[in-house]
Scaffold this active site. Sequence first.
Site, PDB file in Angstrom:
ATOM      1  N   TYR A 125       9.115  -9.051  -4.261  1.00 20.82           N
ATOM      2  CA  TYR A 125       7.538  -8.794  -3.899  1.00 20.82           C
ATOM      3  C   TYR A 125       7.332  -7.513  -3.024  1.00 20.82           C
ATOM      4  O   TYR A 125       8.460  -6.673  -2.768  1.00 20.82           O
ATOM      5  CB  TYR A 125       7.108  -9.968  -3.032  1.00 20.82           C
ATOM      6  N   GLU A 126       6.236  -7.342  -3.067  1.00 24.11           N
ATOM      7  CA  GLU A 126       5.687  -5.736  -2.336  1.00 24.11           C
ATOM      8  C   GLU A 126       6.185  -4.779  -3.366  1.00 24.11           C
ATOM      9  O   GLU A 126       6.615  -3.697  -2.779  1.00 24.11           O
ATOM     10  CB  GLU A 126       6.264  -5.543  -0.909  1.00 24.11           C
ATOM     11  N   GLY A 127       6.122  -4.974  -4.650  1.00 19.74           N
ATOM     12  CA  GLY A 127       6.996  -4.081  -5.449  1.00 19.74           C
ATOM     13  C   GLY A 127       8.159  -4.104  -5.840  1.00 19.74           C
ATOM     14  O   GLY A 127       9.285  -3.927  -4.816  1.00 19.74           O
ATOM     15  N   GLN A 157       9.670   0.399  -6.912  1.00 17.67           N
ATOM     16  CA  GLN A 157       9.977   1.497  -5.839  1.00 17.67           C
ATOM     17  C   GLN A 157      10.664   2.478  -6.180  1.00 17.67           C
ATOM     18  O   GLN A 157      10.443   3.614  -5.727  1.00 17.67           O
ATOM     19  CB  GLN A 157      10.894   0.671  -4.795  1.00 17.67           C
TER      20      GLN A 157
END
Lengths: 598, 598
Positions: free
Chosen positions: B439-441, B446
């Site tokens: 999650y969050e990329g 990233q």
Amino acid sequence: MPEYKVPLRDMRFVLNEVLDLDAHYAKLGLEEVNSELLNAFLEEGAKFAENELAPLNRSGDEEGCHFEDGVVTTPQGFKEAYAKYVEGGWPAMGGDPEFGGQGLPGSASIAISEMTGTANWSWSMYPGLSHGAVATIEAHGTDEQKQAYLPKLTSGEWTGTMCLTEPHCGSDLGILKSKAEPQADGSYKITGTKIFISAGEHDMAENIVHIVLARLPDAPKGTKGISLFIVPKFLTDGNGGVGERNAVACGSIEHKMGIKASATCVMNFDGATGYLIGPENKGLNCMFTFMNFARLGTAIQGVAHAELGFQGGLTYAKDRLAMRSLSGPKNPDGPADPIIVHPDVRRMLLTSKAFAEGGRALVYLCAQLGDSVKLGKTEEEREEAHELMALLTPIAKAFVTEAGLEAANHGVQIYGGHGFIREWGMEQNVRDARISTLYEGTTGIQALDLLGRKVLMTQGKALRNFTKIVHKFCEANADNTDLKEFIEPLAGYNREWGELTQAIGLQAMQNPEYAGGAAVDYLMYSGYVTLAYLWALMAAKAQEQLAAGAGDEAFYNAKIKTARFYFKRILPRTAGHKGAIEGGVDSMMDLDAEHFAF
Amino acid sequence: MPEYKVPLRDMRFVLNEVLDLDAHYAKLGLEEVNSELLNAFLEEGAKFAENELAPLNRSGDEEGCHFEDGVVTTPQGFKEAYAKYVEGGWPAMGGDPEFGGQGLPGSASIAISEMTGTANWSWSMYPGLSHGAVATIEAHGTDEQKQAYLPKLTSGEWTGTMCLTEPHCGSDLGILKSKAEPQADGSYKITGTKIFISAGEHDMAENIVHIVLARLPDAPKGTKGISLFIVPKFLTDGNGGVGERNAVACGSIEHKMGIKASATCVMNFDGATGYLIGPENKGLNCMFTFMNFARLGTAIQGVAHAELGFQGGLTYAKDRLAMRSLSGPKNPDGPADPIIVHPDVRRMLLTSKAFAEGGRALVYLCAQLGDSVKLGKTEEEREEAHELMALLTPIAKAFVTEAGLEAANHGVQIYGGHGFIREWGMEQNVRDARISTLYEGTTGIQALDLLGRKVLMTQGKALRNFTKIVHKFCEANADNTDLKEFIEPLAGYNREWGELTQAIGLQAMQNPEYAGGAAVDYLMYSGYVTLAYLWALMAAKAQEQLAAGAGDEAFYNAKIKTARFYFKRILPRTAGHKGAIEGGVDSMMDLDAEHFAF
């Protein structure tokens, strides 16, 4: 959850083309076994795995096993699938014909084990563990014991277990406490608690035959005072059926991270009647019969989870649309491109594919060696196969399961956030895979076995035998320009492997901790190089088939491309492991146990 | 399950000694903030984390969240712990004083986030996500919006969410479909389905304020047509309280691998009333405010699971007896030695320790940079901090979570088979950690951000700014013979990092896929070198304190020894990643999507 499709084409490639089992069986004098027969087994096995077992994989995980008052109930459908498995004669494939077995060599059933295991690892633990008990009784039992247990174990009507671990000891069996007291009738009363007993209790078979490690009174301390006993759940009635219930019972089942449909039992032996199998105090030696088998069986699990991660990831990577290809839209009419266009998604897929297929080749090769150990025509042939198998087994067990766990995690990663959600099945694959680097000897234990017992204790002989095989292969293909991209680096790594081993040996003579500190990195290094050999072997075979116009060009080209990916992108990892080994052990031993945390 | 003990000494070492926050706050003109105040917070925070949150970690996992008719009930004790958290004033630490916040900079609360998160990551998701909503409204809200939402969000009486993902799109937000129709009163009707909404619905707060990405009618396609809206669960009553229920409801919660006590919601917006926040069609730009915050928040999760894996593993390694030390018995009166004597167990413990402590230093450094981005006295200072933070954030997010997952797996591995059993808590640590690289990329996203946007798109400027800092540090310590073992290799890697980047840049100009194929290995390489810098920095500080006779010798010596382990045994992994990058991308792109499987 993506459906599991048995990779029959790849299995056949390894069995028939790379390992050439037809020639192998001819050499062993097994006229009745050949690729035609195996192909028929593969077809039938695939149907069973895909249609009967795979559909129970996720439901089995969700439901888990039930325990109540000593009774274990397996998840819905498990019992019925097992009945079909017995009915189909599958358990008997490798069994001794004298007791109803089909007498097929291990290499003939390895692919069946892979497909049932991949379809449903939890389920496959029930018949899987049974093989170990059968092998132990076949190797060490008296005629009477064989007669009493093998027919029903071979048919699968009964199942077996291996009872080793106790609450305070796993790998260090030398400190186990279970006791065996001799009785006037020649039997023993077995008392003690065993834990982590897979299939220790369940509802699939009418009897369960435990092979139990215990100590005789006044046995020497440590590993030299352990004996092996047969302890059936129900005593036999003397006519091949079951009689009185024995004093062995399941106390509870474990709540685990994965393989939840496999009952992991605490088994209480409360003066249970047992029968000595093999010589007194030689139980651990007898266990080795089983251990190589069990380790190879666990290596299959690495292949299984790599394959599932790969297949699941591939399905999603072709379906899911996100972003555009860096080299321009590949699906211009859609809102985005399928994620298989993205290099990093391909990196994860190809890594998993390379591990699944390379692992398969390694495990099948070990099974083939196992045939020769048992059936080789000369002592020399048997001994040679034994040495090589002894070297490759810890690599197959530890490296292939580590690779399988990595691939299972790639499977999750390809799905992004969806990989974390149960319904897709990819997270179950990781949870199920997680046990494989732990049981039957952790990766650390396998690494000590490889580096300590197999390599350093033989003064490198076992390793040299293998690097010679690799060297010969490289020599034989030195002039093949199409294979140069594989042969040249392989020859280099093969040399480096020997040099690295020598360097470790020298350091270990100064400092015994050095080998312990190097072991896992050495095992991983060895695994990558071993798989490089197998990938080169597969590329050579694929190229040969293409040159011969054997058809199936896409398949053979994919093999060569996957080999290329392995050499270019995976094999460089060896440099990290080599560097870590060369970092030495001092920085690991220097910190006082009390100063790890403040 | 081993108890979690907040590593206060180490946190203080990083905050006060390595990052010298006192000087940092003085430079930013924050006279009221200092190490004395922070220490008091740390003590109180540790009590709360250890006594209130940690005890709910395993029970929360076992119980999970409940969903019925749109209502989400959190596991037993969660609501009460949250009430105490609000009562203690914790949510307000970083908030704007105008709305009841304490106005403390991010670096002052990062350790609190770490300890609450490590004690119970699932629980910490509820207040954690709220910070993102607060930051977004603080940065982009109108005065009226701030007045309406910030007081209750700051106090923690209300919580917030970020609603980005939809069933068909996660990272590729350009294709999202949720709609916002303008209404006569200036509000909007929001319609659409959002998934993976953490804390989207729960029973801890009287209102939940959703920040929602949606499209205005006739908005441009892709990422340039997305706007941001505030959609509260209950509309405000105009007096700071809650009024009418809005047309937003939780449709279901996900069944996940881990963080089971965190409610992951499907949120249905059915013509819900929303308020535009920030300019039309600039929603994604506004989101970036939040994204760096969220990424740093997720990086903390890497530290959390590394720390738990380390602490759990350490407890067991000291207790569990198995085998004898390779250099002779260390516990001769016992049946075996504690397993912490074995090099491979130490390897796993030290790896986890190096990741936890190194990751902590990196994440705290990012938080310190975050202060300077916001509060720096000059434009130049702010810009410089921003550039460095932009470079380090994807490294912190992806590398530290990958390292955390590895360490969590070491925690399991140290326990052997017991690591697979739920009651020990180590397998939960792996399951909880697994989301952090997704999650969050994802790590892949990233990596593209790092290599593509941060490094190549700035022609390497952002990276050069950082390697210059490392270079200066190496220069400054070049004459310190005690640090030579760290400074020399660090200087070499720092150079190599630049060279590798240039080589990738050149290749990427020829072939845009090259960077995509290199990205994850490049990110991992960068992470190892960045952590090497931080470990050298910590070793230098420890050595300085020893030389100054600051006491605490065991602590400082352990720091230096751990740095040594990191350089000797972990840093060589860079060679594997560099080799993989240099293997190029062709072998990844060459295989037709249809030929991955047969």
